[in-house]
Write a protein that holds these residues in place. Structure first.
Motif, PDB file in Angstrom:
ATOM      1  N   GLU A 247      -3.342 -87.046  36.002  1.00  0.00           N
ATOM      2  CA  GLU A 247      -3.312 -88.184  36.901  1.00  0.00           C
ATOM      3  C   GLU A 247      -4.477 -89.253  36.630  1.00  0.00           C
ATOM      4  O   GLU A 247      -5.530 -88.491  36.248  1.00  0.00           O
ATOM      5  CB  GLU A 247      -3.338 -87.610  38.456  1.00  0.00           C
ATOM      6  N   PRO A 250      -6.608 -94.311  40.616  1.00  0.00           N
ATOM      7  CA  PRO A 250      -5.834 -95.593  40.923  1.00  0.00           C
ATOM      8  C   PRO A 250      -6.898 -96.740  41.011  1.00  0.00           C
ATOM      9  O   PRO A 250      -6.571 -97.973  40.876  1.00  0.00           O
ATOM     10  CB  PRO A 250      -5.175 -95.414  42.303  1.00  0.00           C
ATOM     11  N   ARG A 251      -8.078 -96.519  41.293  1.00  0.00           N
ATOM     12  CA  ARG A 251      -9.184 -97.452  41.229  1.00  0.00           C
ATOM     13  C   ARG A 251      -9.772 -97.810  40.078  1.00  0.00           C
ATOM     14  O   ARG A 251      -9.741 -99.124  39.696  1.00  0.00           O
ATOM     15  CB  ARG A 251     -10.177 -96.987  42.107  1.00  0.00           C
TER      16      ARG A 251
END
Length: 314
Positions: A247, A250-251
């Motif tokens: 993963e 997201p930032r």
């Protein structure tokens, strides 16, 4: 296709992070294989800095010493490029090389670093790492009190920060906007700090490769500097991690890891510039060591669980 022996750990990338991890794991008596494509990020640099006890060391010499230490402890280092990785039924990993060879690992550490994406300015790449730099902490001291030109790069904020940081090393710092539109506040800030602003687009770097550097602008002007800095775009070589399903944050868009470098995929760690683009050599080496200690603890847990299961079934 040749099936090679099993390894406790396969480390992909033998730079500062990979070699540091390989040394720690080999000293812990783990079976360690390091696979390295031979493309270190700092290969163009004549010296590396900021590494306590190794300041000013030639990067290739640093890697050579690290290889000797890791192999002396029992690690195996192989020049190779990884084509792909697949999860095995037993929970381990098949690591396939470009020549079709398959190596098997219980766990992985990916330390493949990054590549610096440079602007396509003629004459820049030939001087990269010698007269053109990106990190004030790595090379600012060596060009102290000299004339320094900071060329606006892809990363706007970093370019402005470079100019500010380098002003502490010299009172002859210029910022060449090169497409960056400065606000009135930014112009005041740079001017108040004694940084000369040169508006215009850089068209070419020229001069002898050992300096000084002539920076030509598209309007015909030319300015000469003893050192040049620019902010490239760091591109982590994280394709293997993404193919495994690790993963991303997201930032930042970077592969997410915990404090020890563990990813979201069971049995997969990552360390160094591949997940921390700002890491210097000493930082990457420390991250590799932290990952190695965590991996060794993970292997111990797996061994204890397997031994306990075997004892219960006996």
């Amino acid at each position: 296709m040749t099936q090679k022996t099993h390894h406790d750990v396969i480390i992909i990338g033998a730079g500062a992070a990979g070699l540091s991890a390989g040394l720690v794991l080999a000293r812990s008596r783990a079976s360690v294989l390091l696979l390295d494509a031979g493309e270190p990020r700092n290969a163009p640099a004549a010296h590396m800095h900021g590494f306590l006890s190794r300041d000013g060391m030639v990067p290739t010499e640093f890697l050579a010493v690290g290889r000797c230490e890791a192999t002396a402890a029992g690690a195996t280092i192989q020049p190779a490029t990884v084509r792909g990785i697949e999860r095995r039924d037993d929970g381990g990993f098949d690591v396939t090389l470009t020549d079709g060879t398959v190596d098997i690992a219980r766990t992985l550490l990916v330390a493949t670093g990054l590549k610096d994406e440079l602007p396509g300015i003629p004459g820049l790449s030939e001087r990269w790492g010698a007269l053109v730099h990106h990190c004030p902490y790595c090379h600012g001291y060596e060009v102290r009190d000299r004339s320094i030109g900071v060329i606006g790069g892809f990363a706007r904020e970093i370019s402005l920060k470079q100019a500010g940081l380098l002003r502490r090393y010299s009172d002859r710092v210029s910022f060449l906007t090169n497409g960056i539109e400065l606000t009135a506040t930014e112009r005041r800030y740079l001017g108040a700090f004694g940084i000369r602003i040169i508006d215009g687009t850089v068209s070419r770097l020229s001069g002898e490769v050992d300096g000084p550097v002539a920076v030509s602008l598209s309007d015909g002007r030319s300015v000469e500097y003893e050192a040049v800095f620019i902010a490239p775009v760091p591109r982590p070589t994280d394709g293997l991690l993404r193919s495994l399903g690790c993963e991303a944050d997201p930032r930042t868009g970077l592969i997410a890891v915990d404090a020890t470098g563990q990813t979201s995929v069971f049995g997969v760690w990552a360390a160094g510039n591949v997940v921390t683009p700002s890491a210097q050599v000493i930082t990457a080496a420390g991250a590799g060591s932290a990952s190695a200690i965590a991996i060794n603890g993970w292997l111990l847990q797996q061994d204890i669980a397997a031994a306990s299961a075997g004892r219960q079934s006996a």
